[in-house]
Design a protein around this motif. Structure first.
Motif, mmCIF file in Angstrom:
data_model
loop_
_atom_site.group_PDB
_atom_site.id
_atom_site.type_symbol
_atom_site.label_atom_id
_atom_site.label_comp_id
_atom_site.label_asym_id
_atom_site.label_seq_id
_atom_site.Cartn_x
_atom_site.Cartn_y
_atom_site.Cartn_z
ATOM 1 N N LEU A 1 55.501 55.404 -105.710
ATOM 2 C CA LEU A 1 55.107 55.691 -104.568
ATOM 3 C C LEU A 1 54.745 54.476 -103.646
ATOM 4 N N ARG A 2 54.780 54.188 -102.798
ATOM 5 C CA ARG A 2 53.917 52.563 -101.938
ATOM 6 C C ARG A 2 54.441 53.514 -99.854
ATOM 7 N N TYR A 3 53.219 53.928 -99.657
ATOM 8 C CA TYR A 3 53.098 53.445 -98.318
ATOM 9 C C TYR A 3 51.712 52.837 -97.453
ATOM 10 N N LEU A 4 52.165 53.007 -96.458
ATOM 11 C CA LEU A 4 51.357 51.595 -95.319
ATOM 12 C C LEU A 4 51.230 52.823 -94.403
ATOM 13 N N ILE A 5 50.103 53.560 -93.822
ATOM 14 C CA ILE A 5 49.831 53.978 -92.974
ATOM 15 C C ILE A 5 49.438 53.418 -91.398
ATOM 16 N N ARG A 6 50.623 53.383 -90.534
ATOM 17 C CA ARG A 6 50.604 53.402 -89.089
ATOM 18 C C ARG A 6 50.355 53.197 -88.300
ATOM 19 N N GLN A 7 49.463 54.380 -87.907
ATOM 20 C CA GLN A 7 48.599 54.950 -87.065
ATOM 21 C C GLN A 7 48.225 55.715 -87.175
ATOM 22 N N PRO A 8 46.438 55.728 -87.707
ATOM 23 C CA PRO A 8 46.046 57.048 -88.617
ATOM 24 C C PRO A 8 45.927 58.081 -87.866
ATOM 25 N N GLY A 9 46.223 59.506 -88.571
ATOM 26 C CA GLY A 9 45.827 60.388 -88.194
ATOM 27 C C GLY A 9 44.439 61.350 -88.129
ATOM 28 N N SER A 10 44.032 61.657 -87.572
ATOM 29 C CA SER A 10 42.556 62.334 -87.532
ATOM 30 C C SER A 10 42.677 63.879 -87.632
ATOM 31 N N GLY A 11 43.543 64.358 -88.107
ATOM 32 C CA GLY A 11 43.834 65.907 -88.266
ATOM 33 C C GLY A 11 43.915 66.395 -89.639
ATOM 34 N N PRO A 12 43.590 67.555 -90.227
ATOM 35 C CA PRO A 12 43.489 67.451 -92.034
ATOM 36 C C PRO A 12 44.826 66.879 -92.370
ATOM 37 N N THR A 13 44.401 66.819 -93.799
ATOM 38 C CA THR A 13 45.364 66.619 -94.953
ATOM 39 C C THR A 13 45.979 67.602 -95.680
ATOM 40 N N ALA A 14 47.227 67.952 -95.898
ATOM 41 C CA ALA A 14 47.989 69.223 -96.076
ATOM 42 C C ALA A 14 46.887 68.566 -98.145
ATOM 43 N N ARG A 15 47.210 70.495 -98.343
ATOM 44 C CA ARG A 15 47.037 71.125 -99.426
ATOM 45 C C ARG A 15 48.230 71.939 -99.825
ATOM 46 N N ALA A 16 48.713 71.664 -101.514
ATOM 47 C CA ALA A 16 49.692 72.193 -101.968
ATOM 48 C C ALA A 16 49.994 73.707 -101.256
ATOM 49 N N GLY A 17 51.026 73.557 -100.818
ATOM 50 C CA GLY A 17 51.753 74.985 -100.056
ATOM 51 C C GLY A 17 51.532 75.204 -98.522
ATOM 52 N N GLU A 18 50.798 74.337 -98.233
ATOM 53 C CA GLU A 18 50.474 74.115 -97.046
ATOM 54 C C GLU A 18 51.939 74.282 -96.177
ATOM 55 N N LYS A 19 52.177 74.199 -94.658
ATOM 56 C CA LYS A 19 53.597 73.913 -93.776
ATOM 57 C C LYS A 19 53.006 73.013 -93.240
ATOM 58 N N VAL B 1 63.180 54.060 -97.972
ATOM 59 C CA VAL B 1 62.601 54.506 -97.514
ATOM 60 C C VAL B 1 62.933 55.215 -95.747
ATOM 61 N N PHE B 2 61.687 56.067 -95.575
ATOM 62 C CA PHE B 2 61.343 56.385 -94.396
ATOM 63 C C PHE B 2 60.020 55.918 -93.457
ATOM 64 N N GLU B 3 59.933 56.131 -92.492
ATOM 65 C CA GLU B 3 59.254 55.881 -91.699
ATOM 66 C C GLU B 3 59.074 58.137 -91.305
ATOM 67 N N LEU B 4 57.613 58.483 -90.716
ATOM 68 C CA LEU B 4 57.494 59.718 -91.093
ATOM 69 C C LEU B 4 56.350 59.620 -89.914
ATOM 70 N N GLU B 5 56.188 61.211 -88.934
ATOM 71 C CA GLU B 5 55.252 61.270 -87.922
ATOM 72 C C GLU B 5 54.318 62.180 -88.507
ATOM 73 N N VAL B 6 53.285 62.850 -88.663
ATOM 74 C CA VAL B 6 52.626 64.207 -89.386
ATOM 75 C C VAL B 6 52.618 64.401 -88.061
ATOM 76 N N LEU B 7 53.510 66.139 -87.363
ATOM 77 C CA LEU B 7 52.642 66.490 -85.632
ATOM 78 C C LEU B 7 52.086 68.126 -86.181
ATOM 79 N N LYS B 8 52.333 68.607 -87.469
ATOM 80 C CA LYS B 8 51.290 69.801 -87.444
ATOM 81 C C LYS B 8 51.288 69.731 -88.960
ATOM 82 N N ILE B 9 49.900 70.332 -89.667
ATOM 83 C CA ILE B 9 49.785 70.835 -90.849
ATOM 84 C C ILE B 9 48.938 72.548 -90.359
ATOM 85 N N LYS B 10 49.753 73.303 -91.559
ATOM 86 C CA LYS B 10 49.151 74.918 -91.106
ATOM 87 C C LYS B 10 49.012 75.688 -92.228
#
Length: 130
Positions: free
Chosen positions: A19-37, A121-130
């Motif tokens: 897998l390859r990825y490039l963070i285009r805009q860093p987030g300041s929130g938490p990183t998801a753990r397995a099982g989190e929405k 190829v995906f463009e992703l934006e992580v909006l929320k983790i909970k």
């Protein structure tokens, strides 16, 4: 993988799975753990630039439990790597996507939305983790 005409690919991080990825805009929130929405906006492309799916076409962001097999393996992996608020481009090899099966068009079984053995190829934006 996509051709080198994608200038971002040269700066991408490659994981042990390919897998390859490039963070285009860093987030300041938490990183998801397995099982989190995780709530994520996305646009999915084939390597020729053809868009095959987008969350805006589906009526809003996707909500998925990270690391639980609800999405293709490449998504499960990358959702555990991107902090909330991140925007990233992700290159998923076919083996971590839809593999040799591809994904048929539900409206026409003679066509594929995603051809067999297609890299994605995906463009992703992580909006929320909970």
């Amino acid at each position: 993988m996509p051709t080198t005409t994608d200038s971002l690919l040269a700066r991408a991080v490659t994981t042990s799975s390919g897998l390859r990825y490039l963070i285009r805009q860093p987030g300041s929130g938490p990183t998801a753990r397995a099982g989190e929405k995780v709530t994520v906006h996305y646009t999915g492309f084939l390597t020729d630039g053809h868009i095959f799916d987008a969350s805006v076409k589906q009526g809003g962001p996707l909500k998925v439990r990270a690391g639980r097999g609800e999405v293709v393996p490449g998504w499960d992996e990358v959702l555990l790597l991107l902090p909330q608020g991140s925007r990233a481009r992700v290159w998923i090899p076919a083996a971590l996507g839809y593999g040799s099966e591809g994904r048929q068009d539900p409206d026409n079984e003679q066509r594929y939305l995603i051809p067999p053995n297609a890299d994605l190829v995906f463009e992703l934006e992580v909006l929320k983790i909970k």
